[in-house]
Design an enzyme around this catalytic site. Structure first.
Site, short mmCIF file in Angstrom:
data_model
loop_
_atom_site.label_atom_id
_atom_site.label_comp_id
_atom_site.label_asym_id
_atom_site.label_seq_id
_atom_site.Cartn_x
_atom_site.Cartn_y
_atom_site.Cartn_z
N GLU A 168 0.82 -1.21 0.00
CA GLU A 168 0.00 0.00 0.00
C GLU A 168 0.86 1.27 0.00
OE1 GLU A 168 -2.96 -0.30 3.13
OE2 GLU A 168 -4.28 -1.36 1.76
N GLU A 321 -6.90 -7.43 -1.16
CA GLU A 321 -7.31 -7.41 0.25
C GLU A 321 -8.73 -6.92 0.37
OE1 GLU A 321 -4.91 -5.16 2.98
OE2 GLU A 321 -3.04 -5.76 2.01
C1 GLA Z 1 -4.21 -2.61 4.73
C2 GLA Z 1 -2.88 -3.29 4.85
C3 GLA Z 1 -2.91 -4.51 5.69
C4 GLA Z 1 -3.77 -4.32 6.92
C5 GLA Z 1 -5.12 -3.84 6.52
C6 GLA Z 1 -6.06 -3.63 7.67
O1 GLA Z 1 -4.97 -3.09 3.71
O2 GLA Z 1 -2.34 -3.62 3.60
O3 GLA Z 1 -1.60 -4.81 6.07
O4 GLA Z 1 -3.17 -3.41 7.77
O5 GLA Z 1 -4.99 -2.60 5.86
O6 GLA Z 1 -7.34 -3.37 7.24
#
Ligand code: GLA
Ligand code: ZN
Length: 681
Positions: A168, A321
């Site tokens: 991210e 995700e």
């Molecule tokens: C992001 C991160 C993950 C986790 C999630 C929690 O998507 O990539 O590592 O911290 O948030 O929702």
């Protein structure tokens, strides 16, 4: 940063793809897996449970840096090798991460300059994650070193089928190293200080620069900071993160044979211009966290998914995700129902994803995310949540025929990061007009009608679209304006929302009656932005019905177009909505206000009708809360309502998920979905 000229939004090329993986494994189903939080006995149980749940891809190592390199240059990778061996023995493919999102404490202690600095001059501490400065040479070298060590050790491991660079990307740092890198970026963009001074309009408030070294990132200052400086710093920040990504990607590509390399996007994330990132990843991967308490969650997710498909140039993408239920960053978490979990995952598949993954596999017992939901909750596998996970894994196997299939769209929604940034700089006419609000408002009627929409950049290839909608495109450079005008010139329909075509690429206001580049096209022009009082302003319209506009008005005049709606009161006689039919047969609309959603629905309905665009199931409305998407030969119908819905559908169809046949109508249960294929009679 080197590979893309700073002034160009690259054309979206279809990504290299992850077809070799999905053609072998079918739809991907998986999650982040953080084995370092668990004992070896648990790893063994994990693999067995993953197999039972149908998991075929896990992302490993995202936050493993400290364990992989406990001291600078001292690597300990055996434990990860054991994890990969176990996963491979279980038939589970691995998306191996480079751990650069979370440098170990030793780095920040030994090299404080690796830690990011806020606009207020505060140097961030370790103890959380993402505290790095993207311009720090120490941090960048150490990131490459650990990535290189991982490649050397694991690139040929048979489990490793994908690489996940960092996590991210979305950091911003205002330190002196970033300042120097910003100066270099600006030299590449402008060439000379004269040109920079012109672009930034530095004669205003005595801001002229006489030496490159005088230029700084926007930092805490007494009052408003130069808006073009801020805009360029945002562009730079996105490019700087992209440079970090590409240098690791190149290293991985060199050392590994053919595995696809990516990183996870974050939808309409404010810090990255993903149009510039899109062609740099082999597969577009996204994180979308639908909020079960938000009734707008389905439409918001759909919009984000359509952006990913746009970024992928129509090719399949990957939902990297999502949460199966609660997340730690919402104040109050209503649990997701099994129906919502299933719908959220299927929505992504329907909209072009070739895989549906979650954060994370096993719910952490410690750390900041211990209340983050996971596929295996604290209470273990004998839970409603885990049964949902298993059932969904099994049903995804019945959808493998959609792998690689496309969603065909004749409507494009135009979105641009520079424009978003510039539109929402402080000191505009109103802070209440928000780009994302407008994006959702214009997208919603299309979504409700089951009309497929691609999100495109203003410079993108618009040839295949009969209807092009720019909900609030504040900043439009000349080539992009020509591109948009081309839609009408070849007989298509263009809809421009309020406060569009205001500024050039430097965020300078275009002089003349607005929207300067489009006034002839829409048959009217404006002279004053008029944010509306809280009570709104009445608008008369024979065609749309009278309504109260809110937030935003513009003092427009009718030239050779039609006033579809006209203000009363203080703006009496000023058109609120303009339309002009062109000799080509094309049509242009300009909506100089924020109408109620029902009126905007009517406007979009008319524009779609003019463009000859109908929904997936034809021109009629869909039942409330029902979403319809055709992907390849599979028709997805998703019902987000808590009640049953009946959808009329001529012919005989079979639901791939349940094998139930429907003749003439489909009964959707509450929070239910079907994936239909037509049966020949
Ligand atoms: C992001 C991160 C993950 C986790 C999630 C929690 O998507 O990539 O590592 O911290 O948030 O929702
Ligand atoms: Zn920095």
């Amino acid at each position: 940063m080197d590979q893309i000229p700073t002034h160009v939004t690259p054309r979206v090329e279809p990504t290299r793809g992850f077809g070799s993986l999905t053609s072998e494994l079918g739809l991907l189903y998986g999650c982040d897996y953080n084995p370092e939080q668990w004992s070896r006995e648990v790893w063994v149980e994990d693999v067995a449970l993953m197999r039972a749940a149908g998991v075929n891809l896990v992302t490993v190592g995202v936050f493993s840096w400290a364990l992989l390199e406990p001291q600078p240059g001292e690597f300990d990778m055996d434990w990860l090798g054991d994890v990969l061996d176990l996963l491979h023995a279980g038939g589970i493919a691995v998306d191996l991460a480079t751990p650069s999102a979370s440098p170990p404490a030793w780095m920040g202690v030994r090299w404080p300059e690796t830690r990011a600095v806020t606009a207020d001059g505060v140097r961030l501490s370790h103890g959380s994650r993402n505290h790095f400065c993207p311009s720090s040479s120490v941090y960048r070298e150490r990131s490459l070193a650990i990535a290189g060590a991982l490649v050397d050790r694991f690139a040929s491991h048979p489990a490793v089928r994908m690489w996940h660079i960092g996590n991210e990307f979305g950091q911003v740092c205002h330190c002196d190293q970033c300042g120097a890198a910003f100066q270099t970026w600006l030299r590449a963009r402008y060439g000379t200080l004269d040109e920079l001074n012109r672009a930034w309009g530095t004669t205003f408030w005595s801001q002229c620069y006489f030496d490159w070294t005088e230029i700084i990132p926007p930092r805490a200052a007494p009052y408003l900071v130069n808006p073009t400086q801020t805009l360029d710093f945002r562009r730079f920040t996105s490019d700087q993160l992209l440079a970090m990504y590409t240098e690791q990607r190149d290293l991985v590509r060199t050392g590994s044979s053919g595995a696809c390399v990516t990183t996870n996007f974050m939808g309409f994330h404010h810090l990255n211009d993903y149009w510039r990132w899109a062609s740099e990843v082999d597969v577009i991967a996204d994180d979308t966290y639908g909020d079960p308490a938000d009734s707008d969650s389905p439409v918001r997710q759909a919009l984000a998914h359509d952006l990913m498909r746009g970024l992928a140039g129509g090719a399949p993408w990957l939902l990297m995700e999502q949460a199966v239920s609660a997340v730690p960053w919402r104040g109050h978490n209503l649990p997701k129902t099994p129906g919502q979990t299933r719908l959220d995952s299927l929505r992504a598949i329907a909209r072009g994803a070739d895989g549906s993954c979650f954060f994370q596999w096993r719910q952490s017992a410690f750390g900041s995310e211990r209340f983050h939901s996971a596929l295996v909750p604290h209470a273990g596998p004998d839970t409603r949540l885990h049964r949902t996970v298993r059932a969904h894994g099994a049903e995804l196997r019945r959808l493998d025929r959609v792998v690689g299939a496309r969603v065909a769209a004749r409507v494009a929604l135009v979105f641009d990061w520079s424009s978003w940034w510039a539109a929402e700089e402080p000191a505009g006419p109103s802070t209440r007009l928000r780009v994302m609000d407008q994006m959702i408002a214009y997208y919603r009627p299309l979504w409700r009608a089951g009309i497929a929409v691609d999100i495109v950049s203003p410079g993108g290839d618009l040839a295949g679209y009969d209807l092009v909608v720019a909900p609030q495109l504040f900043l439009v450079d000349d080539p992009d304006a020509r591109n948009l005008r081309g839609v009408v010139e070849r007989g298509g329909v263009l809809v421009l929302g309020p406060f569009s075509g205001v500024a050039d690429a430097d965020a300078h206001i275009r002089l003349g009656r607005f929207p300067v580049q489009f006034a002839d096209l829409v048959g009217g022009s404006g002279e004053e932005y008029c944010p509306l009082p809280d009570a709104g302003l009445r608008v008369r319209s024979a065609e749309l019905g009278d309504f109260t506009a809110t937030v935003w008005g513009e003092r427009l005049r009718l030239d050779d177009g039609e006033a579809v709606a006209t203000f009363t009161g203080d703006l009496d006689g000023s058109p609120a909505v303009l339309r002009r039919r062109a000799a080509s047969g094309g049509e242009a609309w300009y909506v100089g206000t924020v109408p109620p959603q029902s009126v905007l629905d009517a406007i979009m309905g008319r524009a779609a009708a003019s463009a000859g665009v109908v929904g997936t199931l034809g021109p009629g409305p869909l039942p409330d809360d029902v979403e319809a998407v055709q992907r390849g030969d599979v028709l997805f119908l998703l019902n987000a309502a808590d009640e049953e819905r009946v959808v009329a559908l001529p012919g005989v169809h079979r639901d791939l998920l349940t094998a139930v046949r429907y003749n003439g109508a489909v009964l959707l249960g509450p929070q239910d979905a079907v994936a239909l294929v037509a049966e020949t009679a």
